[in-house]
Design a protein around this motif. Structure first.
Motif, PDB file in Angstrom:
ATOM      1  N   GLN A  40      26.230  26.664  56.667  1.00 18.79           N
ATOM      2  CA  GLN A  40      25.248  25.951  57.484  1.00 18.79           C
ATOM      3  C   GLN A  40      24.320  25.147  56.560  1.00 18.79           C
ATOM      4  OE1 GLN A  40      23.196  28.862  59.834  1.00 18.79           O
ATOM      5  NE2 GLN A  40      25.037  29.413  61.019  1.00 18.79           N
ATOM      6  N   GLY A  41      24.110  23.859  56.944  1.00 18.31           N
ATOM      7  CA  GLY A  41      23.253  22.995  56.136  1.00 18.31           C
ATOM      8  C   GLY A  41      21.827  22.941  56.678  1.00 18.31           C
ATOM      9  N   VAL A  42      20.825  23.077  55.811  1.00 16.65           N
ATOM     10  CA  VAL A  42      19.405  23.036  56.164  1.00 16.65           C
ATOM     11  C   VAL A  42      18.685  22.107  55.177  1.00 16.65           C
ATOM     12  CG1 VAL A  42      17.267  24.360  56.485  1.00 16.65           C
ATOM     13  CG2 VAL A  42      19.490  25.366  57.093  1.00 16.65           C
ATOM     14  N   ARG A  43      17.861  21.181  55.694  1.00 17.83           N
ATOM     15  CA  ARG A  43      17.113  20.285  54.839  1.00 17.83           C
ATOM     16  C   ARG A  43      15.734  20.873  54.513  1.00 17.83           C
ATOM     17  NH1 ARG A  43      19.144  15.440  53.784  1.00 17.83           N
ATOM     18  NH2 ARG A  43      20.934  14.738  55.042  1.00 17.83           N
ATOM     19  N   THR A  44      15.381  20.764  53.308  1.00 16.63           N
ATOM     20  CA  THR A  44      14.084  21.228  52.844  1.00 16.63           C
ATOM     21  C   THR A  44      13.019  20.170  53.136  1.00 16.63           C
ATOM     22  OG1 THR A  44      14.439  20.289  50.660  1.00 16.63           O
ATOM     23  CG2 THR A  44      15.228  22.548  51.030  1.00 16.63           C
ATOM     24  N   PRO A  45      11.750  20.535  53.058  1.00 13.18           N
ATOM     25  CA  PRO A  45      10.684  19.550  53.297  1.00 13.18           C
ATOM     26  C   PRO A  45      10.805  18.337  52.390  1.00 13.18           C
ATOM     27  CG  PRO A  45       9.791  21.761  53.336  1.00 13.18           C
ATOM     28  CD  PRO A  45      11.199  21.910  52.919  1.00 13.18           C
ATOM     29  N   SER A  46      11.371  18.513  51.245  1.00 14.01           N
ATOM     30  CA  SER A  46      11.539  17.361  50.348  1.00 14.01           C
ATOM     31  C   SER A  46      12.704  16.483  50.748  1.00 14.01           C
ATOM     32  CB  SER A  46      11.703  17.853  48.919  1.00 14.01           C
ATOM     33  OG  SER A  46      12.872  18.642  48.819  1.00 14.01           O
ATOM     34  N   GLY A  47      13.440  16.896  51.740  1.00 13.07           N
ATOM     35  CA  GLY A  47      14.573  16.084  52.203  1.00 13.07           C
ATOM     36  C   GLY A  47      15.903  16.451  51.568  1.00 13.07           C
ATOM     37  N   GLU A  48      15.935  17.486  50.712  1.00 16.87           N
ATOM     38  CA  GLU A  48      17.183  17.898  50.050  1.00 16.87           C
ATOM     39  C   GLU A  48      17.982  18.784  50.986  1.00 16.87           C
ATOM     40  OE1 GLU A  48      18.633  20.244  46.031  1.00 16.87           O
ATOM     41  OE2 GLU A  48      16.500  19.996  46.459  1.00 16.87           O
ATOM     42  N   LEU A  49      19.312  18.587  51.039  1.00 19.00           N
ATOM     43  CA  LEU A  49      20.214  19.353  51.898  1.00 19.00           C
ATOM     44  C   LEU A  49      20.712  20.579  51.147  1.00 19.00           C
ATOM     45  CD1 LEU A  49      21.677  19.544  54.639  1.00 19.00           C
ATOM     46  CD2 LEU A  49      23.588  18.303  53.559  1.00 19.00           C
ATOM     47  N   GLN A  50      20.485  21.779  51.711  1.00 15.41           N
ATOM     48  CA  GLN A  50      20.960  23.023  51.094  1.00 15.41           C
ATOM     49  C   GLN A  50      21.920  23.738  52.050  1.00 15.41           C
ATOM     50  OE1 GLN A  50      17.628  25.462  49.972  1.00 15.41           O
ATOM     51  NE2 GLN A  50      17.022  24.090  48.283  1.00 15.41           N
ATOM     52  N   LEU A  51      22.931  24.402  51.465  1.00 18.49           N
ATOM     53  CA  LEU A  51      23.942  25.130  52.232  1.00 18.49           C
ATOM     54  C   LEU A  51      23.600  26.611  52.229  1.00 18.49           C
ATOM     55  CD1 LEU A  51      27.243  23.392  51.034  1.00 18.49           C
ATOM     56  CD2 LEU A  51      26.023  23.062  53.181  1.00 18.49           C
ATOM     57  N   TYR A  52      23.679  27.216  53.421  1.00 17.27           N
ATOM     58  CA  TYR A  52      23.437  28.650  53.568  1.00 17.27           C
ATOM     59  C   TYR A  52      24.718  29.298  54.114  1.00 17.27           C
ATOM     60  CZ  TYR A  52      18.502  27.774  52.794  1.00 17.27           C
ATOM     61  OH  TYR A  52      17.308  27.401  52.242  1.00 17.27           O
ATOM     62  N   LEU A  53      25.046  30.461  53.608  1.00 22.01           N
ATOM     63  CA  LEU A  53      26.267  31.179  54.001  1.00 22.01           C
ATOM     64  C   LEU A  53      25.984  32.061  55.195  1.00 22.01           C
ATOM     65  CD1 LEU A  53      29.253  31.951  53.365  1.00 22.01           C
ATOM     66  CD2 LEU A  53      28.319  33.820  51.968  1.00 22.01           C
ATOM     67  N   ASN A  54      26.872  31.921  56.213  1.00 21.16           N
ATOM     68  CA  ASN A  54      26.806  32.807  57.372  1.00 21.16           C
ATOM     69  C   ASN A  54      27.670  34.027  57.048  1.00 21.16           C
ATOM     70  OD1 ASN A  54      26.688  34.079  59.831  1.00 21.16           O
ATOM     71  ND2 ASN A  54      27.746  32.449  60.963  1.00 21.16           N
ATOM     72  N   SER A  55      27.009  35.145  56.758  1.00 24.60           N
ATOM     73  CA  SER A  55      27.737  36.322  56.289  1.00 24.60           C
ATOM     74  C   SER A  55      28.600  36.951  57.359  1.00 24.60           C
ATOM     75  CB  SER A  55      26.755  37.366  55.750  1.00 24.60           C
ATOM     76  OG  SER A  55      25.862  37.759  56.785  1.00 24.60           O
ATOM     77  N   ASP A  56      28.399  36.602  58.602  1.00 26.60           N
ATOM     78  CA  ASP A  56      29.195  37.207  59.674  1.00 26.60           C
ATOM     79  C   ASP A  56      30.438  36.392  60.039  1.00 26.60           C
ATOM     80  OD1 ASP A  56      27.359  39.263  59.882  1.00 26.60           O
ATOM     81  OD2 ASP A  56      26.115  38.163  61.335  1.00 26.60           O
ATOM     82  N   PHE A  57      30.725  35.310  59.320  1.00 26.18           N
ATOM     83  CA  PHE A  57      31.873  34.466  59.703  1.00 26.18           C
ATOM     84  C   PHE A  57      33.186  35.234  59.599  1.00 26.18           C
ATOM     85  CE2 PHE A  57      32.327  34.212  55.194  1.00 26.18           C
ATOM     86  CZ  PHE A  57      33.678  33.933  54.952  1.00 26.18           C
ATOM     87  N   ILE A  58      33.269  36.185  58.660  1.00 25.43           N
ATOM     88  CA  ILE A  58      34.543  36.874  58.425  1.00 25.43           C
ATOM     89  C   ILE A  58      34.899  37.817  59.563  1.00 25.43           C
ATOM     90  CG2 ILE A  58      33.748  38.950  57.225  1.00 25.43           C
ATOM     91  CD1 ILE A  58      35.923  38.316  55.108  1.00 25.43           C
TER      92      ILE A  58
END
Length: 518
Positions: free
Chosen positions: A99-117
């Motif tokens: 999942q992608g989330v943008r920080t206040p500075s506008g940078e895109l960070q990826l977060y892992l959904n641990s329940d996908f498996i």
């Protein structure tokens, strides 16, 4: 390392079959070393053991090969299932795992959904996701009974290794096969590892069942093969046993006239029977010849010895005072001694013919030799007319003494079997590439049935006549041997009551023109 791990269970699965293979191999080696003991076993049993041993070795080879092939096929299927599961989990990860989330500075960070498996549902295959440092993030519920940490080899796995790492471990007494692959982003950053695992219970159970079937089936097939080999060998050797029993009965009865019944089938047994019957026929002829030889030689030796003994007794009684009687008796003893010497020489010559004695090769003028033989035969002619027919001048190469002896034998033989007033003719002619020495007579002749026998040793046409005249049945055998030893041959033409013609054919030497042409 991967290949070793994949094949480790193969070697464990076929360990028992390997031990089974080593047992008959070592047994056969010990059997071969104990060859004297093996040779004491009956041939039928040896044949059965040999056939059964070869069958067991072939069966073991086929069983081991089948076990390995099935094991490789089953493990290859497991590997395909693990690869397919890994691809499915990667698809889920790409769809909902990041999942992608943008920080206040506008940078895109990826977060892992641990329940996908948890979305991966396959009751035979379990899945786990580990972080880059090897800590477990999440796993499917069906892996609860097994503790499957990430192996250390996975942390050192090459980033470019797309096939991943395959490893087999034993957890709680159960073998588990796992496939570990690295999960990376487009920038090459490693975010974790996917480990899919599958228990090998069904594979091992299938291989164990197959192993049991092969062993039990192999034992049963070996027993059936052994009994069948014993039956077939007994049936195959039965004709040979019959031949042996018949031959033993012939030996015990000393009846060489009996023959072994020939089988109907035209096989090797039939050939063996024919060969043994031919051997018996030859032995019968040789035995009859030996008996005839002993009787003939005993008679021939007894007659001159009796004459000489009688003359010595007469001389002992005082006959030495009569010069005429002494001269007559000395002449008789000389003739009998010469007769003994001729018989011994004939026997010695025939004995030499069996040892392949080499004859001399020297120029022989046959016309001169013919005249010598004619002069030596004249004192023996008595009331039989002796003449010379054709007399060509011919030279051959050979042993002069042997050729003369052969011609003398024919002349003496003709005089013995020709009645008073009959005619004997000695001739010498060219016949193609041979010199022909012939002796023709007007004697009693020879029947057609006896023409094939007259050249055998000790055979005589008229036994009473030949004994009276001193024949031993060796003359014609010597003639045949001399002719063949010189590269020629001997022939006979005869008619009962009208006479016979014997001819010796000796090869002529090649002329200079012929040899230069060749």
């Amino acid at each position: 390392m991967t290949k070793v791990n994949e094949q480790r269970d193969h070697f464990k699965a076929i360990a028992l079959l390997d031990r089974v293979v080593s047992v008959p191999a070592s047994w056969l080696m010990h059997w071969w070393r104990a060859k004297p003991i093996f040779s004491a076993i009956p041939f039928r049993v040896r044949l059965t053991l040999l056939y059964s041993s070869l069958f067991v070795l072939a069966l073991i080879g086929i069983s081991v090969g089948m076990h390995i092939a099935v094991a490789q096929t089953l493990h290859a299927n497991v590997q395909r299932d693990l690869v397919a599961a890994t691809q499915q989990i990667r698809s889920i990860l790409n769809a909902v795992g990041l999942q992608g989330v943008r920080t206040p500075s506008g940078e895109l960070q990826l977060y892992l959904n641990s329940d996908f498996i948890q979305l991966f549902t396959n009751r035979n295959i379990g899945a786990q996701f580990f972080r880059g440092d090897g800590t477990l993030v999440s796993s499917t519920p069906n892996l609860a009974p097994y503790m499957l940490p990430l192996p250390n080899e996975a942390l050192n796995m090459n980033v470019t290794d797309e096939n991943g790492l395959t490893i087999i471990r034993e957890v709680n007494g159960v073998q588990v096969k796992s496939l570990i692959t690295r999960v990376t982003l487009h920038n090459g950053q490693t975010i974790g590892f996917i480990q899919v695992s599958r228990p090998l219970n069904d594979v091992n159970d299938t291989l164990a069942t197959l192993q049991t079937i092969l062993i039990i089936g192999g034992v049963m097939a070996t027993l059936v093969t052994g009994m069948g080999s014993m039956y077939l060998s007994k049936r195959a050797l039965r004709p040979i046993e019959q031949i042996t029993q018949t031959a033993q009965s012939i030996v015990r009865a000393e009846d060489l006239g009996r023959r072994i019944p020939e089988p109907v089938q035209r096989d090797e047994i039939h050939q063996l029977t024919v060969t043994i019957n031919e051997l018996l026929s030859r032995l019968e002829r040789l035995f009859s010849t030996q008996q005839r030889f002993v009787a003939d030689v005993s008679h021939e030796l007894r007659t001159p010895l009796t004459v000489m003994q009688g003359n010595l007794e007469v001389l002992e009684r005082g006959a030495s005072t009569d010069p005429a009687l002494v001269k007559e008796m000395v002449g008789d003893m000389r003739r009998e001694t010469a007769r003994l010497i001729r018989m011994v020489n004939d026997l010695l010559l025939l004995a030499q013919s069996e040892t392949n004695v080499v004859l001399r090769s020297e120029p022989v003028e046959l016309d001169t030799l013919l005249l010598e033989v004619f002069r030596e035969l004249r004192p023996l002619a008595n009331q039989v007319r002796l003449r010379i027919g054709a007399e060509d001048q011919i030279l051959v190469y050979g042993d002069r003494d042997r050729i003369k002896q052969a011609l003398l034998n024919l002349g003496v033989n003709a005089l013995q079997y020709t009645p008073p007033g009959g005619l004997v003719i000695l001739s010498l002619e060219r016949y193609e590439q041979f010199a022909c020495l012939s002796v023709a007579d007007t004697g009693i002749g020879i029947s057609e049935a006896e023409r094939d026998l007259i050249f055998e040793r000790f055979y005589r046409v008229d036994r009473s006549r030949s004994r009276h005249s001193g024949g031993t049945g060796l003359g014609l055998s010597i003639v045949k041997w001399v002719a063949e030893a010189h590269g020629g041959y001997v022939t006979v033409a005869s008619e009962v009551g009208r006479g016979s013609t014997f001819a010796i054919y000796l090869p002529l030497p090649e002329s200079p023109a012929t040899s230069s042409t060749g």
